[in-house]
Each structure stands twice: as C-alpha cells, then as structure tokens.
Design a protein around this motif. Sequence first.
Motif, PDB file in Angstrom:
ATOM      1  N   SER A   1     -19.922   0.360   1.220  1.00  0.00           N
ATOM      2  CA  SER A   1     -19.159   0.580   1.339  1.00  0.00           C
ATOM      3  C   SER A   1     -18.540   1.798   0.296  1.00  0.00           C
ATOM      4  O   SER A   1     -17.840   1.977   0.333  1.00  0.00           O
ATOM      5  CB  SER A   1     -18.414  -0.861   0.576  1.00  0.00           C
TER       6      SER A   1
ATOM      7  N   ARG B   1     -13.013   6.070   7.999  1.00  0.00           N
ATOM      8  CA  ARG B   1     -12.803   4.459   7.135  1.00  0.00           C
ATOM      9  C   ARG B   1     -11.990   4.318   5.860  1.00  0.00           C
ATOM     10  O   ARG B   1     -12.694   4.726   4.684  1.00  0.00           O
ATOM     11  CB  ARG B   1     -13.922   4.843   6.127  1.00  0.00           C
ATOM     12  N   SER B   2     -10.635   4.806   6.186  1.00  0.00           N
ATOM     13  CA  SER B   2      -9.854   4.631   5.531  1.00  0.00           C
ATOM     14  C   SER B   2      -9.781   3.798   4.200  1.00  0.00           C
ATOM     15  O   SER B   2      -9.221   3.546   2.948  1.00  0.00           O
ATOM     16  CB  SER B   2      -8.442   4.977   5.678  1.00  0.00           C
ATOM     17  N   ASN B   3     -10.296   2.758   4.525  1.00  0.00           N
ATOM     18  CA  ASN B   3     -10.086   1.044   3.305  1.00  0.00           C
ATOM     19  C   ASN B   3     -11.341   1.474   2.190  1.00  0.00           C
ATOM     20  O   ASN B   3     -11.266   0.472   1.487  1.00  0.00           O
ATOM     21  CB  ASN B   3     -10.847  -0.064   4.557  1.00  0.00           C
TER      22      ASN B   3
ATOM     23  N   SER C   1       0.862  -1.384  -0.060  1.00  0.00           N
ATOM     24  CA  SER C   1      -0.302  -0.257   0.486  1.00  0.00           C
ATOM     25  C   SER C   1       0.889   1.360  -0.724  1.00  0.00           C
ATOM     26  O   SER C   1       0.910   2.417  -0.701  1.00  0.00           O
ATOM     27  CB  SER C   1      -0.698   0.092   1.486  1.00  0.00           C
TER      28      SER C   1
ATOM     29  N   PRO D   1      -9.819   4.348  -1.018  1.00  0.00           N
ATOM     30  CA  PRO D   1      -8.593   3.786  -1.178  1.00  0.00           C
ATOM     31  C   PRO D   1      -7.727   4.498  -1.735  1.00  0.00           C
ATOM     32  O   PRO D   1      -8.206   5.440  -2.661  1.00  0.00           O
ATOM     33  CB  PRO D   1      -8.702   2.660  -1.879  1.00  0.00           C
TER      34      PRO D   1
END
Lengths: 296, 169
Positions: free
Chosen positions: B15, B57-59, A20, B62
Amino acid sequence: MEFRRSSILRVALPLKSLVSRFLYLSLFIAAFGIMLLGKIESQRIEKITAELADIFVPLMSVISQPIDTIHSTIQSGRDLMSIREQNYMLLQENLRLKQWQQVARKLEIENLALQKLLNIVKEKKGKFISARVVTGAGGPLASSFLLNAGIVDGVHKGNIVLGDAGVVGRISQVAKGSSRVTLLTDFNSRIPVLIEKDRIRAIMVGSNSAKTQLVHFDQSSKFSIGERIVTSGHGGVFPPGLLVGMIDSVDVNKVRVKLSNNLSRLEYVSILSLEGPNFKSLATEQKVLNRLVNNE
Amino acid sequence: MNDVFWQKITVSAKSSLPFILTLITIFLSALPLRMPDFIHVSPALGLIPIYHWAIYRSNLLPFYSIFLLGLLQDLLIGTPLGFYTLIFLTMYGMSLAQRRFFAGKAFHVYWFGFSVAALAIIILGWVLASIWAETFLNFDANLVQYAVLVGVFPMIASLLLRLQQKFLQ
C-alpha cells in the motif's frame, strides 16, 4: 441489521467526502500560506529551506555519483578515440601559450612596477572551496543548484561560485553541510559587468532561460558578437575581471549573452570565499546612520 | 503468528508502493544529468506518478502525502517553498475529478488526458511564478519542458502500470 448499516453509510459517505474536500482545501491554503510567508518572512523561510534541503544532500550526492561515472567513462572513451588530433592541437596550443607566457611575464613585471609606483591598495585575496553539484535540474522556474559544501567548509552567503570557465552564480542559501547557488540565469540575478575590450558598463540580468541579457548601458555604445564580458567589480560584490560570457546576439536594444560555462554540464564548482566580509551588515549600517542623525 | 506478521508487512509495503514510486521519481527528476542545455527544460517528472495514482489508486496516495511530496520537490530544485506543493495538489485534484473517465481506457486516451492536464499545469506554474517574480517570465522554456514531459510520459506511465498490475491487483 442491513437497514442500520445502510443508514450509517448514508450519513458517513457524504461526511467522508466532505472531510476529504475540507482537507484538500486546507492543504491548498496551507501551501499558499507557506508561499506567502516566504515572500514576507523571506530570511527566516530561506534559513528553514536551507536546513531542510541539507537533509537530502548526502542522499542526492550518493545517487548522482553513477551518472558522473557514466559521463566520465564516455568522455574518456571519446578522448581515446581522438587522441592523435588532440595531441596535435595541444602541441600547437602549447607553442602559442609559450609566446603568451613571455608576454605575460613582461606585463606582470611592468604591472608590479607601476603598482609600486602608484602605491596601489591590494585586492583582498580569497580561498577556493571545491564542491560537487548534487542537484541539477530545475526547469524554467528555478535556476539553482545544491552543492555539497556548507558552513563547516567555510562557505558564506553571498560567496561567488566559479565553474571551469568563469562565473556561475552566487551562494544564496547556506546550511551546515550544503549550500545553494543561484545561477546567473536566474531572474533574480543582476550583476555589474564590463565589455572587456571597450570598457562599456552594463548590468547583466537573468531570465530563467539559457541566455542572459544586458541592460542599463549607454545607448550610443556599439556591441559586436563574440566580445568577452567580465565582471566590473562595481558595488564590491564580485571581484573585477572574472569572465562571465560572450555577446551572443545584438538586436535593437536587446543584447543577449551566452555564458562561458555550460551550466548543465557542471560537475564541480569552486566557491570563492573572501577573507573578510565584503560588506558591513545592514544592521551596522543602520546604527551608523542612526548615530549620524542623532548627532545632528 | 509469523504468517500473519509477514502478511501485514506485505500489505503495508504494497500500500505504500504508490508513495515510494512517486518519491523515487521526484528524486530522479532532481538529479543533475549533465546533459547540454538541459537545466532550463528539465521536466517535473513527479507529475506523471501523481496523475497515474490519482486515477488508479487515489486511496493509497492521500492529500497530505501529495503535500509532502510537493515540499520535497521545492526543497530539491529550489523553487519557493509551497510552489510545487500547489502545483502537485492541483494536478492531483484535477486528475481525481476525471478519474472515472480515464481509468482503464486505452493508453493513448490516458496519454492524451495527461497532456491536457500537464498543459494546464505548465501554464498555471508560469502564471504563479510570474506573480511571485512580479514580472512576466520567459514562456518558451516552459513549452520545451512541456514537450519533454509529455514525451517521457509513456515510458514512466507504462512502468507504473506494469508495477501496479504486478503488485497491486
């Protein structure tokens, strides 16, 4: 089983964070590369940018509609409130304008007669294309608008854009159904102007703020606040005599100009599309130059 | 079967919420508001949801989506292609690094964090644009833009927090 899972995690987690991080860095470098490419291959990138922006113009055109409706409702409400005063003012203005009409007619006839006498070359006439401003905000680092008129409507790169009170800017990018006007306030904008009354020549430059500045004028010339500034027509890009703004403040060697249009409030603009191209393209010029050199 | 299908749709819709909300904010920030003397100080509102989602909520947002959002911002407002991509990526990276500190803190701490990050971003933007223009650009308008951005932060951020509590718990 549990032991194996944790050992996989022990390898996988740092790997994931490494990947990442690598992705972040490569995207960062890609963005930098795109910017650099825009500097080197500006023509090609500009074309791509125009085509891509073209996709979003219909959407922006639709979602900016309600704002215009709200504004026009507020405006008509205000107009209704001040209808008596407005009427009185308009009557007064009408009287003044009638006097001006007399003067203008007389001058027009005189001008025509003098032009005939001198056998003057006629200026090129252009046509006006009206377009709506669909994106407005740019912040201090970008001074341009997207318009909903493009190649199919007859807009060309370099065309002059006028608001309801004079020059707004020039078309810098054009795609099929949209175009981008770079405003006079953009730091790239440089136009030859004249102080209307004293005929002092200067270049007006943008600084990415609401006011523009005059440079390259005769140092001995005197300016006074409120004088009108018009395009001089030097260089052949802008037709002469179009209103640009008024002198706003004069400091030592710093003359600031307030534009005649309130750029933030523009809803519609007119694009002045001239009949023929104003310039020979650089390539033809180069060919002519080469021919001259070869003949020698 | 039907239930599973709908469940899948709901999950993917939820999401993609951070991305969609950021997208909407960017589109709204490019709208011509027709307010007097606004165009030179109008803020890049996209920075607010980017800061928010990087912390919470960085996931779901992206790196590559930040890249795309930056390109969109460049296209809409006419900055050189790649400019806001860099700005957004920097904002995201900075917020991501500090997310443990700011997540779940009181709102004014959260706001303060944004105001510090945004100041760094505004200065970076000015430096980058000045290098691009090969001249020192006017900085005053940047300060006004910064004040507007920090001023509207509570409005947008509290909306994002509320939506997050409702849909992403």
